[in-house]
Design an enzyme around this catalytic site. Sequence first.
Site, PDB file in Angstrom:
ATOM      1  N   ASP A 125       0.858  -1.184   0.000  1.00  0.00           N
ATOM      2  CA  ASP A 125       0.000   0.000   0.000  1.00  0.00           C
ATOM      3  C   ASP A 125       0.891   1.231   0.000  1.00  0.00           C
ATOM      4  O   ASP A 125       1.969   1.226   0.609  1.00  0.00           O
ATOM      5  CB  ASP A 125      -0.910   0.010   1.232  1.00  0.00           C
ATOM      6  CG  ASP A 125      -2.019  -1.027   1.156  1.00  0.00           C
ATOM      7  OD1 ASP A 125      -2.463  -1.348   0.038  1.00  0.00           O
ATOM      8  OD2 ASP A 125      -2.450  -1.505   2.217  1.00  0.00           O
ATOM      9  N   ASP A 143      -6.929  -1.410  -4.624  1.00  0.00           N
ATOM     10  CA  ASP A 143      -7.978  -1.051  -3.664  1.00  0.00           C
ATOM     11  C   ASP A 143      -8.902   0.015  -4.245  1.00  0.00           C
ATOM     12  O   ASP A 143     -10.121  -0.032  -4.055  1.00  0.00           O
ATOM     13  CB  ASP A 143      -7.360  -0.517  -2.369  1.00  0.00           C
ATOM     14  CG  ASP A 143      -6.477  -1.522  -1.662  1.00  0.00           C
ATOM     15  OD1 ASP A 143      -6.699  -2.742  -1.823  1.00  0.00           O
ATOM     16  OD2 ASP A 143      -5.557  -1.088  -0.941  1.00  0.00           O
TER      17      ASP A 143
END
EC number: 3.4.23.36
Length: 164
Positions: A125, A143
């Site tokens: 991330d 995401d």
Amino acid sequence: MARTTTLGRGGLLTWLGVALIVIVLDQLTKTLILGHFQYGDARHVTGFFNIVRVHNTGAAFSFLAGASGWQRWFFVGLGLVAAGFIVWMLRSQGHQRLFAWALSLILGGAIGNVIDRLLHGYVVDFLDVHWAGWHFPAFNIADSAITVGAALLILDELRRVRRG
């Protein structure tokens, strides 16, 4: 009846192509982050946005990140089952454009994160949105695609209900 595997409008290959674009963008950006950032690094971009490098062994919002390791294979399996179901749905519902866009984005995002879990044991991330000291959990392109796809699914259902 036309085959759904054609490249024509609404064909399965069209929607798999959309998913592939998401996967490529997701993996390219994660490769750049892995190559240029150390774990925990952060670069200020604006007053509300940073580029960071974090590893998520859990699911959304780091759910189950503290588990003993079984969650890696659980989420890989869940992602693959979801991908199979989505492809099956696209084969039969590819003509419903908004629905197919939604599923394609979710498919690309799911596979992008599965690739991370298989290669690294965690999801990379790197997008950090914050305001007044509060940071939204870091996320990535996969995401984002899943979130946009989910929003499109809701919109599609609302439109379907309104039409009666």
